[in-house]
Scaffold this active site. Structure first.
Site, PDB file in Angstrom:
ATOM      1  N   SER A 121       0.754  -1.247  -0.092  1.00 56.48           N
ATOM      2  CA  SER A 121       0.238  -0.008  -0.202  1.00 56.48           C
ATOM      3  C   SER A 121       0.996   1.067  -0.081  1.00 56.48           C
ATOM      4  O   SER A 121       1.641   1.516  -0.950  1.00 56.48           O
ATOM      5  CB  SER A 121      -0.896  -0.203   1.028  1.00 56.48           C
ATOM      6  OG  SER A 121      -2.052   0.861   1.372  1.00 56.48           O
ATOM      7  N   ASP A 234      -9.703  -3.542  -5.365  1.00 57.36           N
ATOM      8  CA  ASP A 234      -9.367  -2.504  -4.651  1.00 57.36           C
ATOM      9  C   ASP A 234     -10.425  -1.459  -4.190  1.00 57.36           C
ATOM     10  O   ASP A 234     -10.621  -0.748  -5.379  1.00 57.36           O
ATOM     11  CB  ASP A 234      -7.778  -1.988  -5.065  1.00 57.36           C
ATOM     12  CG  ASP A 234      -6.941  -1.409  -3.952  1.00 57.36           C
ATOM     13  OD1 ASP A 234      -7.610  -0.910  -2.926  1.00 57.36           O
ATOM     14  OD2 ASP A 234      -6.087  -1.617  -3.943  1.00 57.36           O
ATOM     15  N   HIS A 292      -8.291  -4.471  -1.060  1.00 55.87           N
ATOM     16  CA  HIS A 292      -6.888  -4.090  -0.991  1.00 55.87           C
ATOM     17  C   HIS A 292      -6.029  -4.971   0.149  1.00 55.87           C
ATOM     18  O   HIS A 292      -6.938  -5.135   1.292  1.00 55.87           O
ATOM     19  CB  HIS A 292      -7.036  -2.628  -0.306  1.00 55.87           C
ATOM     20  CG  HIS A 292      -5.623  -1.827  -0.155  1.00 55.87           C
ATOM     21  ND1 HIS A 292      -5.178  -1.485  -1.311  1.00 55.87           N
ATOM     22  CD2 HIS A 292      -4.949  -1.304   0.785  1.00 55.87           C
ATOM     23  CE1 HIS A 292      -4.031  -0.684  -0.949  1.00 55.87           C
ATOM     24  NE2 HIS A 292      -3.898  -0.677   0.407  1.00 55.87           N
TER      25      HIS A 292
END
Length: 312
Positions: A121, A234, A292
């Site tokens: 991330s 995501d 995610h």
């Protein structure tokens, strides 16, 4: 209004209460911890690995990755960088976080001769930016999981159509690019090219999108392999394809059409060396069908782990 917008993002991202948010805002300039989550023998047959956690995560959260690597490659040295954990990773600008990453890496003698870098991330963007901007000590293989490599342009986890558009437009209208003590503001992109290039405080320069810095381009090309992983569902990095160094078409009011990588100006001009890496066969773009960072460790061990099977 800015606080309300930031609160909305925080709530949708990690369920942070207003009280916690206000306390965190007062601590926005919190300094990084110089400790490290390191273990295993640095004299192993495998190249050492540095790991960078994501936004609002902690270096200890990367233990599952360290454990997976230790099980697959006995004796491998891994270090989870203990910098800007938790809320401080949200309320600290990217320049400060980048400085802390560089200092942590250079303070570790086990990394001085080169290493593999893994980030998730926000940490995936920091890992890639380390290669682009510094690469000293040099990175051999880079793995970036669900990183906003080409910025973001919508609020995370806001999936109601009208609210999704409102929140995205509001960020640009409030000049989110210039907000202090805000990590994701430094890689906000929006939908208008001229506005982005004029106002971006960080990522436009990191990506060579204003002026091509030959050294930064050379740093990326020096990688042995670069794996950038996209989560197809995501809802944090918007659009998910930012993980693959692309974005929506400029001016797309509905933000519904993603530009193929090879059609972007960045790729055509090889501003970051992405085209060179791909033509060389050293750019890997896998994906998994989930939200995610919701990857399956069986998938991870099969697809990602081999990137660390190399000797120093």
């Amino acid at each position: 209004l800015k606080l309300q917008f930031l609160y909305l993002i925080a709530v949708y991202t990690h369920g942070i209460s207003m009280r916690t948010l206000l306390v965190a805002a007062l601590l926005a300039a919190a300094s990084a911890d110089n400790g490290r989550g390191a273990y295993r023998n640095a004299t192993s047959a495998y190249r050492p690995v540095a790991i960078m956690h994501g936004m609002n995560y902690d270096y200890k959260d990367m233990k599952k990755i360290q454990d997976a690597l230790a099980a697959k490659y006995p004796g491998i040295y891994t270090v989870s960088l203990n910098v800007y954990n938790g809320l401080s990773s949200i309320f600290t600008d990217m320049d400060k976080q980048m400085d802390a990453v560089v200092k942590a890496i250079r303070a570790d003698p086990n990394l001085k001769d080169g290493f593999n870098f893994y980030g998730e991330s926000n940490g995936a963007l920091l890992a890639r930016a380390f290669v682009t901007m510094y690469n000293d000590p040099p990175v051999h293989n880079l793995v970036a999981m669900n990183g906003p490599q080409n910025g973001v342009g919508e609020c995370p986890h806001v999936e109601i159509p009208y609210l999704k558009q409102f929140c995205a437009d509001l960020g640009t209208d409030l000049n989110i690019y210039a907000w202090p003590d805000c990590a994701f503001c430094d890689y906000w992109r929006g939908k208008e090219k001229d506005t982005y290039l004029k106002k971006s405080q960080w990522i436009a320069d990191v990506n060579n999108q204003r002026t091509v810095n030959a050294t930064r381009r050379a740093n990326m090309i020096s990688l042995n392999k670069y794996m950038a992983v996209k989560a197809t569902q995501d809802t944090t990095v918007q659009p998910p394809d930012s993980a693959w160094h692309t974005f929506w078409y400029w001016g797309d009011d509905k933000r519904g059409r993603v530009m193929p990588l090879n059609e972007t100006e960045d790729y055509k001009g090889d501003w970051l060396g992405i085209k060179t890496l791909q033509e060389r066969g050293d750019l890997l773009l896998p994906s998994y069908e989930a939200d995610h960072l919701k990857y399956n460790m069986t998938w991870w061990n099969q697809i990602v782990a081999p990137m660390f099977d190399n000797a120093p």
